[in-house]
Design a protein around this motif. Structure first.
Motif, PDB file in Angstrom:
ATOM      1  N   ASN A  21      55.248  99.592  40.969  1.00  0.00           N
ATOM      2  CA  ASN A  21      55.916 100.874  41.167  1.00  0.00           C
ATOM      3  C   ASN A  21      56.787 100.889  42.414  1.00  0.00           C
ATOM      4  OD1 ASN A  21      54.915 101.912  38.796  1.00  0.00           O
ATOM      5  ND2 ASN A  21      53.071 102.691  39.763  1.00  0.00           N
ATOM      6  N   VAL A  22      56.473 100.022  43.387  1.00  0.00           N
ATOM      7  CA  VAL A  22      57.303  99.919  44.577  1.00  0.00           C
ATOM      8  C   VAL A  22      58.689  99.404  44.197  1.00  0.00           C
ATOM      9  CG1 VAL A  22      57.550  98.759  46.819  1.00  0.00           C
ATOM     10  CG2 VAL A  22      55.310  99.596  46.085  1.00  0.00           C
ATOM     11  N   LYS A  23      58.736  98.555  43.173  1.00  0.00           N
ATOM     12  CA  LYS A  23      60.005  97.980  42.709  1.00  0.00           C
ATOM     13  C   LYS A  23      60.553  98.743  41.503  1.00  0.00           C
ATOM     14  CE  LYS A  23      58.980  93.315  44.325  1.00  0.00           C
ATOM     15  NZ  LYS A  23      58.740  91.923  43.973  1.00  0.00           N
ATOM     16  N   GLY A  24      60.223 100.013  41.402  1.00  0.00           N
ATOM     17  CA  GLY A  24      60.773 100.842  40.328  1.00  0.00           C
ATOM     18  C   GLY A  24      60.148 100.616  38.973  1.00  0.00           C
ATOM     19  N   GLY A  25      58.905 100.188  38.926  1.00  0.00           N
ATOM     20  CA  GLY A  25      58.212 100.003  37.660  1.00  0.00           C
ATOM     21  C   GLY A  25      58.560  98.729  36.930  1.00  0.00           C
ATOM     22  N   VAL A  26      59.162  97.788  37.647  1.00  0.00           N
ATOM     23  CA  VAL A  26      59.533  96.504  37.043  1.00  0.00           C
ATOM     24  C   VAL A  26      58.266  95.711  36.681  1.00  0.00           C
ATOM     25  CG1 VAL A  26      59.942  94.370  38.354  1.00  0.00           C
ATOM     26  CG2 VAL A  26      61.826  95.694  37.611  1.00  0.00           C
ATOM     27  N   VAL A  27      58.282  95.036  35.534  1.00  0.00           N
ATOM     28  CA  VAL A  27      57.147  94.196  35.130  1.00  0.00           C
ATOM     29  C   VAL A  27      57.111  92.974  36.032  1.00  0.00           C
ATOM     30  CG1 VAL A  27      56.146  92.780  33.289  1.00  0.00           C
ATOM     31  CG2 VAL A  27      57.134  95.012  32.742  1.00  0.00           C
ATOM     32  N   VAL A  28      55.984  92.808  36.744  1.00  0.00           N
ATOM     33  CA  VAL A  28      55.830  91.691  37.670  1.00  0.00           C
ATOM     34  C   VAL A  28      54.785  90.686  37.194  1.00  0.00           C
ATOM     35  CG1 VAL A  28      56.643  92.916  39.720  1.00  0.00           C
ATOM     36  CG2 VAL A  28      54.220  93.047  39.077  1.00  0.00           C
ATOM     37  N   ALA A  29      54.019  91.070  36.180  1.00  0.00           N
ATOM     38  CA  ALA A  29      52.963  90.190  35.679  1.00  0.00           C
ATOM     39  C   ALA A  29      52.463  90.752  34.352  1.00  0.00           C
ATOM     40  CB  ALA A  29      51.814  90.091  36.677  1.00  0.00           C
ATOM     41  N   ILE A  30      51.618  89.988  33.696  1.00  0.00           N
ATOM     42  CA  ILE A  30      50.949  90.461  32.482  1.00  0.00           C
ATOM     43  C   ILE A  30      49.508  89.970  32.508  1.00  0.00           C
ATOM     44  CG2 ILE A  30      52.995  90.667  31.003  1.00  0.00           C
ATOM     45  CD1 ILE A  30      50.892  87.787  30.201  1.00  0.00           C
ATOM     46  N   ILE A  31      48.631  90.762  31.909  1.00  0.00           N
ATOM     47  CA  ILE A  31      47.262  90.336  31.613  1.00  0.00           C
ATOM     48  C   ILE A  31      47.318  89.771  30.201  1.00  0.00           C
ATOM     49  CG2 ILE A  31      44.866  91.037  31.240  1.00  0.00           C
ATOM     50  CD1 ILE A  31      45.463  93.504  33.031  1.00  0.00           C
ATOM     51  N   ASP A  32      46.762  88.592  30.009  1.00  0.00           N
ATOM     52  CA  ASP A  32      46.745  87.956  28.694  1.00  0.00           C
ATOM     53  C   ASP A  32      45.309  87.568  28.384  1.00  0.00           C
ATOM     54  OD1 ASP A  32      47.374  86.588  26.336  1.00  0.00           O
ATOM     55  OD2 ASP A  32      48.052  84.786  27.385  1.00  0.00           O
ATOM     56  N   VAL A  33      44.800  88.039  27.241  1.00  0.00           N
ATOM     57  CA  VAL A  33      43.442  87.681  26.819  1.00  0.00           C
ATOM     58  C   VAL A  33      43.506  87.240  25.361  1.00  0.00           C
ATOM     59  CG1 VAL A  33      41.026  88.391  26.703  1.00  0.00           C
ATOM     60  CG2 VAL A  33      42.543  89.486  28.379  1.00  0.00           C
ATOM     61  N   ASP A  34      42.938  86.065  25.093  1.00  0.00           N
ATOM     62  CA  ASP A  34      42.904  85.501  23.743  1.00  0.00           C
ATOM     63  C   ASP A  34      41.463  85.435  23.250  1.00  0.00           C
ATOM     64  OD1 ASP A  34      45.550  85.011  24.322  1.00  0.00           O
ATOM     65  OD2 ASP A  34      45.425  82.840  24.145  1.00  0.00           O
ATOM     66  N   CYS A  35      41.305  85.548  21.932  1.00  0.00           N
ATOM     67  CA  CYS A  35      39.987  85.477  21.313  1.00  0.00           C
ATOM     68  C   CYS A  35      40.055  84.526  20.129  1.00  0.00           C
ATOM     69  CB  CYS A  35      39.560  86.877  20.859  1.00  0.00           C
ATOM     70  SG  CYS A  35      37.870  86.988  20.239  1.00  0.00           S
ATOM     71  N   SER A  36      38.981  83.809  19.883  1.00  0.00           N
ATOM     72  CA  SER A  36      38.974  82.802  18.822  1.00  0.00           C
ATOM     73  C   SER A  36      38.669  83.374  17.437  1.00  0.00           C
ATOM     74  CB  SER A  36      37.977  81.683  19.159  1.00  0.00           C
ATOM     75  OG  SER A  36      36.664  82.214  19.212  1.00  0.00           O
ATOM     76  N   VAL A  37      38.573  84.699  17.329  1.00  0.00           N
ATOM     77  CA  VAL A  37      38.364  85.326  16.017  1.00  0.00           C
ATOM     78  C   VAL A  37      39.441  86.381  15.784  1.00  0.00           C
ATOM     79  CG1 VAL A  37      35.871  84.923  15.959  1.00  0.00           C
ATOM     80  CG2 VAL A  37      36.735  87.062  16.892  1.00  0.00           C
ATOM     81  N   VAL A  38      39.801  86.575  14.524  1.00  0.00           N
ATOM     82  CA  VAL A  38      40.734  87.634  14.145  1.00  0.00           C
ATOM     83  C   VAL A  38      40.054  88.972  14.431  1.00  0.00           C
ATOM     84  CG1 VAL A  38      41.891  88.736  12.182  1.00  0.00           C
ATOM     85  CG2 VAL A  38      41.900  86.235  12.406  1.00  0.00           C
ATOM     86  N   GLY A  39      40.818  89.913  14.957  1.00  0.00           N
ATOM     87  CA  GLY A  39      40.281  91.242  15.235  1.00  0.00           C
ATOM     88  C   GLY A  39      39.414  91.295  16.477  1.00  0.00           C
ATOM     89  N   GLY A  40      39.663  90.421  17.426  1.00  0.00           N
ATOM     90  CA  GLY A  40      38.834  90.364  18.630  1.00  0.00           C
ATOM     91  C   GLY A  40      39.043  91.515  19.591  1.00  0.00           C
ATOM     92  N   PHE A  41      40.118  92.284  19.424  1.00  0.00           N
ATOM     93  CA  PHE A  41      40.436  93.356  20.361  1.00  0.00           C
ATOM     94  C   PHE A  41      40.717  94.654  19.617  1.00  0.00           C
ATOM     95  CE2 PHE A  41      41.883  89.310  22.156  1.00  0.00           C
ATOM     96  CZ  PHE A  41      41.039  89.251  23.244  1.00  0.00           C
ATOM     97  N   ASP A  42      40.484  95.764  20.316  1.00  0.00           N
ATOM     98  CA  ASP A  42      40.703  97.077  19.717  1.00  0.00           C
ATOM     99  C   ASP A  42      41.272  98.032  20.762  1.00  0.00           C
ATOM    100  OD1 ASP A  42      38.520  97.827  21.351  1.00  0.00           O
ATOM    101  OD2 ASP A  42      37.100  97.737  19.692  1.00  0.00           O
ATOM    102  N   GLU A  43      41.317  99.307  20.419  1.00  0.00           N
ATOM    103  CA  GLU A  43      41.875 100.313  21.314  1.00  0.00           C
ATOM    104  C   GLU A  43      41.052 100.482  22.590  1.00  0.00           C
ATOM    105  OE1 GLU A  43      44.875 101.768  21.174  1.00  0.00           O
ATOM    106  OE2 GLU A  43      45.244 100.500  19.427  1.00  0.00           O
TER     107      GLU A  43
END
Length: 182
Positions: free
Chosen positions: A140-162
Motif C-alpha cells: 500500500n505504500v507503493k500505491g497497492g502495487v503487487v510486490v509478491a504472491i502467496i502460492d500453495v499447491d496440493c497434490s489432490v484435485v479440490g485441495g482448496f476452498d473459500e
C-alpha cells in the motif's frame, strides 16, 4: 516462547483455527522485524506446518511459499522471482500473466484452481500438484502495487476452498504491511 514453538499446531483443530494460529504467530514473529526475506521465511514455515497438521485434503499440500516481484525485471515486462518456501525445488522466475502465479500477479486477484489442468497455460513446476491457490500481496505504500504472491499447491484435485481464500487473503494483507519491499 521459543520461536520454533510457533509452528506447533495441536491435533484435531479446524482449518480456521490453524489459519488463525498462522496469523497470530506471524504477527508476533513480524513484531519489530520488517525484512521481507525473514518474514516470508517464517510465514512459509507456519503455513507448511499448519497444512501438515490438518486432515485430508489440506495435509496433501506439497508446496507453500512466495514469489516476489523481481526488482531487476523491467517495468514493461515484470516478473516474479522465487522467494522463501517449503517443498520441492521450484520454478525460479515467472512472468506476470503466465500461469496461475503470473495471472494473480497481473490481475491483483486471487486465483483458486480446483484442478490446475483446467487452467490454460498452467506451469507445472511439480507434476504432482493437482490444485493451487495463489494470492497477490500488495504494498500500500507503493500505491497497492503487487510486490509478491502467496502460492500453495496440493497434490489432490479440490485441495482448496473459500476458507483457504479468505484466510490466505488475510495473511497477504498482514505480510504486505509488515515488510519493507525492495
Amino acid at each position: 516462547m521459543v520461536h520454533a514453538d510457533a509452528s506447533t499446531f495441536a491435533e484435531g483443530i479446524t482449518k480456521e483455527q490453524a489459519y488463525q494460529q498462522v496469523l497470530d504467530q506471524a504477527e508476533g514473529l513480524f513484531f519489530e522485524q520488517r525484512n521481507w526475506v525473514c518474514n516470508l521465511s517464517n510465514a512459509a514455515s507456519l503455513l507448511w506446518h499448519a497444512y501438515k497438521s490438518l486432515p485430508f485434503p489440506s495435509n496433501q499440500v506439497n508446496w507453500a511459499g512466495f514469489y516476489t516481484l523481481d526488482p531487476l525485471s523491467p517495468p514493461t515486462s515484470p516478473q516474479l522471482i522465487l522467494g522463501p518456501f517449503q517443498g520441492k525445488v521450484a520454478c525460479q522466475t515467472i512472468a506476470f500473466g503466465r500461469g496461475v502465479c503470473g495471472a494473480a500477479a497481473a490481475t491483483g486477484q486471487t486465483q483458486l484452481m480446483r484442478d490446475v489442468d483446467a487452467f490454460p497455460g498452467h506451469i507445472a513446476c511439480d507434476e504432482a500438484s493437482r490444485s493451487e491457490i495463489v494470492v497477490p500481496i500488495a504494498d500500500n505504500v507503493k500505491g497497492g502495487v503487487v510486490v509478491a504472491i502467496i502460492d500453495v499447491d496440493c497434490s489432490v484435485v479440490g485441495g482448496f476452498d473459500e476458507v483457504d481464500r479468505l484466510w490466505l487473503e488475510r495473511l497477504a494483507a498482514l505480510v504486505g504491511g509488515a515488510c519493507d519491499w525492495p
